[in-house]
Design an enzyme around this catalytic site. Structure first.
Site, PDB file in Angstrom:
ATOM      1  N   CYS A   2       4.944 -13.770  64.151  1.00 23.25           N
ATOM      2  CA  CYS A   2       3.595 -14.138  64.592  1.00 23.25           C
ATOM      3  C   CYS A   2       2.523 -13.511  63.704  1.00 23.25           C
ATOM      4  CB  CYS A   2       3.277 -13.717  66.036  1.00 23.25           C
ATOM      5  SG  CYS A   2       4.483 -14.292  67.222  1.00 23.25           S
ATOM      6  N   ARG A  27       4.058 -16.571  58.913  1.00 16.71           N
ATOM      7  CA  ARG A  27       4.647 -15.652  59.889  1.00 16.71           C
ATOM      8  C   ARG A  27       5.177 -16.364  61.124  1.00 16.71           C
ATOM      9  NH1 ARG A  27       3.057 -10.470  58.681  1.00 16.71           N
ATOM     10  NH2 ARG A  27       3.670  -9.803  60.748  1.00 16.71           N
ATOM     11  N   TRP A  74       5.598 -17.333  66.382  1.00 15.48           N
ATOM     12  CA  TRP A  74       7.031 -17.547  66.185  1.00 15.48           C
ATOM     13  C   TRP A  74       7.648 -17.118  67.509  1.00 15.48           C
ATOM     14  CZ3 TRP A  74      11.655 -14.739  66.182  1.00 15.48           C
ATOM     15  CH2 TRP A  74      12.746 -15.392  65.597  1.00 15.48           C
ATOM     16  N   ASN A 100       1.410  -9.616  68.356  1.00 18.42           N
ATOM     17  CA  ASN A 100       2.558  -9.792  67.463  1.00 18.42           C
ATOM     18  C   ASN A 100       3.541  -8.675  67.764  1.00 18.42           C
ATOM     19  OD1 ASN A 100       4.313 -10.148  65.282  1.00 18.42           O
ATOM     20  ND2 ASN A 100       3.014  -8.975  63.901  1.00 18.42           N
ATOM     21  N   GLY A 101       4.781  -9.031  68.101  1.00 22.15           N
ATOM     22  CA  GLY A 101       5.786  -8.009  68.399  1.00 22.15           C
ATOM     23  C   GLY A 101       6.516  -8.339  69.684  1.00 22.15           C
ATOM     24  N   GLU A 483      23.257 -17.317  47.481  1.00 23.66           N
ATOM     25  CA  GLU A 483      21.813 -17.574  47.468  1.00 23.66           C
ATOM     26  C   GLU A 483      21.527 -19.081  47.402  1.00 23.66           C
ATOM     27  OE1 GLU A 483      19.305 -16.069  48.219  1.00 23.66           O
ATOM     28  OE2 GLU A 483      17.609 -16.987  47.209  1.00 23.66           O
ATOM     29  N   LYS A 487      19.446 -21.065  50.265  1.00 20.67           N
ATOM     30  CA  LYS A 487      18.225 -21.841  49.960  1.00 20.67           C
ATOM     31  C   LYS A 487      18.357 -23.252  50.514  1.00 20.67           C
ATOM     32  CE  LYS A 487      16.036 -19.398  49.242  1.00 20.67           C
ATOM     33  NZ  LYS A 487      16.022 -17.992  48.928  1.00 20.67           N
ATOM     34  N   GLU A 490      18.381 -23.370  54.467  1.00 22.90           N
ATOM     35  CA  GLU A 490      17.168 -23.002  55.200  1.00 22.90           C
ATOM     36  C   GLU A 490      16.048 -24.026  55.070  1.00 22.90           C
ATOM     37  OE1 GLU A 490      15.213 -19.212  54.337  1.00 22.90           O
ATOM     38  OE2 GLU A 490      15.684 -19.400  52.221  1.00 22.90           O
ATOM     39  N   HIS A 506      41.819 -19.211  49.965  1.00 20.99           N
ATOM     40  CA  HIS A 506      42.343 -18.500  51.135  1.00 20.99           C
ATOM     41  C   HIS A 506      41.824 -19.089  52.443  1.00 20.99           C
ATOM     42  CE1 HIS A 506      44.333 -15.453  48.743  1.00 20.99           C
ATOM     43  NE2 HIS A 506      43.229 -15.360  48.007  1.00 20.99           N
ATOM     44  N   LYS A 605       8.412 -16.140  57.513  1.00 20.27           N
ATOM     45  CA  LYS A 605       8.568 -15.407  56.255  1.00 20.27           C
ATOM     46  C   LYS A 605       8.904 -13.937  56.493  1.00 20.27           C
ATOM     47  CE  LYS A 605       7.911 -15.171  51.715  1.00 20.27           C
ATOM     48  NZ  LYS A 605       9.077 -15.689  50.971  1.00 20.27           N
TER      49      LYS A 605
HETATM   50  C1  AGP Z   1      14.906 -16.074  52.071  1.00 26.58           C
HETATM   51  O1  AGP Z   1      14.758 -17.355  51.549  1.00 26.58           O
HETATM   52  C2  AGP Z   1      14.755 -15.939  53.500  1.00 26.58           C
HETATM   53  N1  AGP Z   1      13.676 -16.628  54.057  1.00 26.58           N
HETATM   54  C3  AGP Z   1      15.155 -14.634  54.131  1.00 26.58           C
HETATM   55  O2  AGP Z   1      16.528 -14.587  54.031  1.00 26.58           O
HETATM   56  C4  AGP Z   1      14.579 -13.299  53.587  1.00 26.58           C
HETATM   57  O3  AGP Z   1      15.056 -13.055  52.307  1.00 26.58           O
HETATM   58  C5  AGP Z   1      14.970 -12.168  54.562  1.00 26.58           C
HETATM   59  O4  AGP Z   1      14.405 -12.408  55.811  1.00 26.58           O
HETATM   60  C6  AGP Z   1      14.559 -10.812  54.062  1.00 26.58           C
HETATM   61  O5  AGP Z   1      13.189 -10.695  53.916  1.00 26.58           O
HETATM   62  P1  AGP Z   1      12.531  -9.524  53.097  1.00 26.58           P
HETATM   63  O6  AGP Z   1      12.971  -9.636  51.684  1.00 26.58           O
HETATM   64  O7  AGP Z   1      11.064  -9.745  53.258  1.00 26.58           O
HETATM   65  O8  AGP Z   1      12.982  -8.232  53.694  1.00 26.58           O
END
Ligand code: AGP
Length: 610
Positions: A2, A27, A74, A100-101, A483, A487, A490, A506, A605
């Site tokens: 949030c 956020r 969020w 927020n929290g 990675e 990507k 997500e 395996h 984010k």
């Molecule tokens: C990455 O594309 C993601 N959105 C997510 O995995 C992110 O890397 C993770 O939440 C960690 O965030 P940070 O690097 O801000 O700690």
């Protein structure tokens, strides 16, 4: 997660709040709302969905006023609907709160307040805050006492902003665990979860510490600590420029950030490697003696930063010969790791606000370990809670999918590893110079890869309906496979899994059919032949092969349905190049499927919940 904002000043509050909320939309974007205080009356507008939905509601039902608070959500407690959207109010609508929290004791508080006759409307934890304040007012307390008493009752992590209808000149706030800043402009004041929300109107800022609370007026900030003592606060100049926060002509922030990588790398290399080849790392966390003694490193991070940590482990072990573990922050913090004196913990985080990584740092500090963090926000909680931090220098990353922060993490981990290796006399000057020469060519190599982005844009059309993807890589590019898969899933919502090539037989190979494309990351290097065997194995099972290979390798091209070259480079540098086509693939497939890459569903984010 949030985002919250607050504004008091001469401008129309709705437009200032909307700009701030749009900047904080990374956020969370499940719902949004504002509360405006005008002529002693609170006006609330809230809507399910993104800020755009709130904006159109405000067009139909405008609000007037010079002070207000806003929220982008969020969802944690309660579905993402209008009722659960912030701001929340007490039943007399005298107090409005954005938060927020997580208020962990909300259940007990809610039931206690209900016994006092309070009626709750939402399922949120937040709603207890306006009711607690209202109860304290009912009991005859002043608004300052009511806010202070309320804070004392809350457990969990929070930052909030609060309007009271009897206070036309003040916005109240409190912070404990979730970020909150104050911004000062000319005759106007702001509160926000993050600095970009107040750019360019605010020129200076102050970052609140946990336990602080107080109020802002249009000209002043009043901050107090948990003992109710006034806290002195030095304002600092805001360095973020408005130009860093727009899309710069790109359709999405993610695409802009992908294309920013060569320039960013150039900047980092120039800053970190001196003309004489000497590395510049003043923020090393520990004396040379300590680094020489170092017996173990533990890396803690999440998501993309965890993948960077996996590559970092290889850099650190290779150049420093120090045994290095990489742990997911969410596991590290709970597993009571065995760690003693000569161990150092490295936390990696783009945002510097990831709750699990922060908790990992506290765990390390409780064991008297030194913590060095690699963060993209030097004013973040992680930077401030670590013994030292290395600024990743990627610039603001706004797209939810991390791209440029990842390559900034990789280059910093590589250079830091050679720096410590140098202190330990493990890497010779010549070896370092040879490596740095190649590192200096990386930005150009990246440009070369990105020039061919349209090739991947074309491929993306073939994967619009694909249901599953597999990514394979070995050694330096095993993390790249993870990675690439992260990507894609997500932002395009296609199921994707990344595997170490050698592990594939395996079990996971059972997934392969002619409907599952397999991305094979196979640049030249020690394990190249082994990757060729992987390609043969999946080809034999009729999977479509998408390969990332070293320029000039005709063998791989002939074995692949789609083949994308990267320039010839040392194997250990290849993760900085192989990831680029995978970022582009995720982006273009998402766009092709009509997904919104900058704001994927269910994500935010900064992951500030545990
Ligand atoms: C990455 O594309 C993601 N959105 C997510 O995995 C992110 O890397 C993770 O939440 C960690 O965030 P940070 O690097 O801000 O700690």
């Amino acid at each position: 997660m949030c985002g919250i904002v607050g504004y008091i000043g001469p401008k129309s509050v709705d437009s200032v709040l909307l700009v701030g909320l749009t900047r904080l939309e990374y956020r969370g974007y499940d719902s949004a709302g504002v509360a405006v205080l005008d002529k002693g009356e609170l006006h609330i507008r809230k809507e399910k969905g993104k800020i755009k939905a709130l904006e159109s509601m405000l067009r139909d039902h405008p609000v007037e006023g010079r002070m207000g608070i806003g929220h982008t959500r969020w969802a944690t407690h309660g579905e993402a609907n209008r009722t659960n959207a912030h701001p929340h109010v007490d039943e007399k609508k005298r107090i409005a709160v954005v938060h927020n929290g997580i208020i962990e004791n909300h259940y007990e508080l809610r039931h206690e307040l209900m016994r006092e006759g309070h009626v709750f409307h939402s399922e949120t934890d937040t709603e207890v805050i306006p009711h607690l304040v209202e109860q304290a007012l009912r009991d005859g307390k002043s608004i300052e006492d009511a806010v202070f008493d309320t804070i004392k009752r809350l457990t969990g992590r929070y930052s909030f902003a609060l309007l009271h209808d009897g206070d036309p000149d003040r916005i109240f706030f409190a912070r404990d665990g979730s970020p909150l800043i104050y911004g000062k402009g000319a005759g106007e004041s702001f509160l926000a979860s993050d600095v970009p929300a107040v750019v360019p109107l605010a020129r200076e800022h102050y970052i609140f510490e946990n336990g602080q609370w107080g109020w802002i007026t249009k000209d002043e900030l009043h901050v107090f600590n948990e003992e109710r003592e006034a806290v002195p606060h030095d304002l600092k100049k805001i360095e973020v420029k408005a130009a860093d926060l727009d899309k710069g002509g790109y359709e999405h922030f993610m695409l802009k950030e992908i294309f920013e990588q060569p320039g960013m790398l150039r900047r980092i290399i120039q800053h970190r490697i001196g003309d004489n080849g000497k590395l510049n790392f003043p923020e090393k966390a520990g004396s040379n003696d300590f680094l020489i003694r170092l017996s173990r490193l533990i890396i803690t991070s999440a998501g993309t930063s965890w993948h960077a940590g996996m590559v970092g482990k290889m850099y650190l072990e290779r150049f420093t010969k120090v045994a290095t573990e990489v742990d997911l922050s969410s596991e590290f913090r709970y597993r009571n790791p065995v760690a003693e004196g000569d161990t150092k913990v490295i936390a990696i985080s783009q945002s510097g606000e990831t709750a699990d990584t922060i908790a990992g740092i506290y765990e390390a500090k409780a064991k008297f370990l030194r913590v060095l963090s690699f963060v993209n926000n030097p004013e973040s909680t992680i930077a401030r809670e670590s013994d030292a931090f290395i600024n990743l220098m990627a610039g603001p990353e706004i797209g939810v999918a991390s791209t440029k922060a990842y390559t900034a993490q990789l280059i910093h981990l590589l250079l830091y590893a050679t720096f410590v290796g140098g202190i330990k006399w493990l890497t010779g000057k010549e070896e370092r110079q040879e490596l740095f020469e190649e590192v200096r060519r990386l930005p150009e190599m990246m440009e070369h890869v990105l020039e061919r982005a349209d090739v991947i844009k074309e491929w993306a059309k073939d994967f619009r309906e694909t249901k599953d993807f597999v990514f394979l890589g070995r050694s330096w590019n095993h993390p790249t496979a993870l990675e690439g898969a992260l990507k894609l899933k997500e932002i395009s919502y296609i199921h994707a899994s990344g595997y170490a090539g050698g592990e594939f037989k395996h079990g996971p190979i059972a997934l392969i059919t002619d409907e599952v494309p397999v991305v094979c990351i196979a640049p030249q290097g020690d394990i190249y032949e082994k990757m060729l065997s992987n390609i043969e194995e999946v080809r034999a099972r009729k999977a479509k092969i998408i390969s990332i290979y070293t320029e000039g390798d005709e063998k791989i091209q002939s074995m692949s349905d789609y083949a994308f070259p990267i320039p010839k480079c040392s194997e250990l540098l290849s993760p900085l190049l192989t990831v680029l086509p995978l970022q582009l693939l995720a982006y273009y497939v998402a766009v092709e499927r009509g997904c919104e890459p900058d704001q994927p569903r269910n994500l935010a984010k900064s992951v500030t919940v545990e």
